[in-house]
Design a protein around this motif. Sequence first.
Motif, short mmCIF file in Angstrom:
data_model
loop_
_atom_site.label_atom_id
_atom_site.label_comp_id
_atom_site.label_asym_id
_atom_site.label_seq_id
_atom_site.Cartn_x
_atom_site.Cartn_y
_atom_site.Cartn_z
N LEU A 71 -2.32 -68.77 7.53
CA LEU A 71 -2.22 -69.82 8.54
C LEU A 71 -3.10 -71.02 8.19
CD1 LEU A 71 -2.36 -67.66 11.80
CD2 LEU A 71 -0.33 -68.67 10.72
N PHE A 72 -4.08 -70.80 7.33
CA PHE A 72 -5.01 -71.85 6.92
C PHE A 72 -4.72 -72.35 5.51
CE2 PHE A 72 -6.91 -69.25 10.16
CZ PHE A 72 -7.39 -70.19 11.05
N GLU A 73 -3.45 -72.33 5.16
CA GLU A 73 -3.01 -72.74 3.83
C GLU A 73 -3.53 -74.13 3.45
OE1 GLU A 73 1.12 -73.67 1.41
OE2 GLU A 73 1.22 -72.92 3.46
N GLU A 74 -3.59 -75.02 4.39
CA GLU A 74 -4.04 -76.38 4.10
C GLU A 74 -5.47 -76.38 3.55
OE1 GLU A 74 -5.06 -80.26 6.73
OE2 GLU A 74 -3.09 -79.36 7.07
N ASN A 75 -6.29 -75.46 4.03
CA ASN A 75 -7.68 -75.39 3.58
C ASN A 75 -7.91 -74.47 2.40
OD1 ASN A 75 -7.68 -75.77 6.77
ND2 ASN A 75 -9.34 -76.95 5.85
N ASN A 76 -7.22 -73.33 2.38
CA ASN A 76 -7.48 -72.37 1.30
C ASN A 76 -6.46 -72.44 0.18
OD1 ASN A 76 -5.20 -70.81 2.02
ND2 ASN A 76 -6.39 -69.56 3.41
N LYS A 77 -5.44 -73.27 0.34
CA LYS A 77 -4.40 -73.50 -0.67
C LYS A 77 -3.58 -72.26 -1.01
CE LYS A 77 -6.13 -77.64 -1.13
NZ LYS A 77 -6.13 -78.31 0.12
N MET A 78 -3.51 -71.32 -0.07
CA MET A 78 -2.74 -70.10 -0.31
C MET A 78 -1.85 -69.80 0.89
SD MET A 78 -5.41 -67.65 -2.33
CE MET A 78 -4.14 -66.58 -2.96
N ASP A 79 -0.56 -69.53 0.60
CA ASP A 79 0.38 -69.12 1.64
C ASP A 79 0.64 -67.63 1.50
OD1 ASP A 79 1.99 -68.94 -0.60
OD2 ASP A 79 3.37 -70.51 0.03
N GLU A 80 1.55 -67.08 2.29
CA GLU A 80 1.83 -65.64 2.22
C GLU A 80 2.30 -65.23 0.83
OE1 GLU A 80 4.38 -64.25 5.37
OE2 GLU A 80 2.97 -64.88 6.92
N THR A 81 3.08 -66.07 0.17
CA THR A 81 3.55 -65.75 -1.19
C THR A 81 2.37 -65.66 -2.15
OG1 THR A 81 5.69 -66.76 -0.79
CG2 THR A 81 5.04 -66.49 -3.09
N SER A 82 1.44 -66.61 -2.06
CA SER A 82 0.26 -66.59 -2.94
C SER A 82 -0.56 -65.32 -2.73
CB SER A 82 -0.62 -67.81 -2.66
OG SER A 82 0.09 -68.99 -2.86
N PHE A 83 -0.71 -64.93 -1.46
CA PHE A 83 -1.45 -63.70 -1.19
C PHE A 83 -0.70 -62.49 -1.72
CE2 PHE A 83 -3.47 -66.34 2.19
CZ PHE A 83 -4.75 -66.29 1.67
N ALA A 84 0.61 -62.47 -1.59
CA ALA A 84 1.41 -61.35 -2.11
C ALA A 84 1.26 -61.26 -3.63
CB ALA A 84 2.87 -61.52 -1.72
N VAL A 85 1.26 -62.39 -4.31
CA VAL A 85 1.09 -62.42 -5.77
C VAL A 85 -0.29 -61.87 -6.15
CG1 VAL A 85 0.85 -63.96 -7.76
CG2 VAL A 85 2.75 -64.27 -6.16
#
Length: 147
Positions: free
Chosen positions: A81-95
């Motif tokens: 939910l904080f992708e704007e700040n941490n630069k990671m979305d659900e796909t990035s976390f899954a990877v």
Amino acid sequence: GNPNWIHQSNSFHDLAQIILSFFKELPEPIFTARLAESFLAQVSVNESQQESKLRQLVAKLPVVNRMTLARILYFFKFAALFEENNKMDETSFAVALAPNIFPIDENYNMLALCIELLQILMSKFEIIFPNFCPLRYEPDIRVLFYS
């Protein structure tokens, strides 16, 4: 312990790396060797059957594995939910998570399935883990995204 430890010179990425290292060091993967292939097979099942089957498979996991899986998916889903700040979305976390919770051994086709499975589990979290209840005390991890 001090619930504000998270504010003291720790970043979200540091915490995520600790979590990923923990999963990599487990003696058996969180999805268990017995159920891992069944979980991965659900990636190609139609959506209506997929949700039901994933709920059934999650229920077959040992309680500790099931609760740990729910907690980690909840954490990364919330962090996305904080992708704007941490630069990671659900796909990035899954990877990032896939090679740490599945025994992959350089099999990139299997890695792709693992990533897709994790994306499905995160996107359908409320359906697959309908009885999940966050712990009563949770540190406010939002500070990690605004430090």
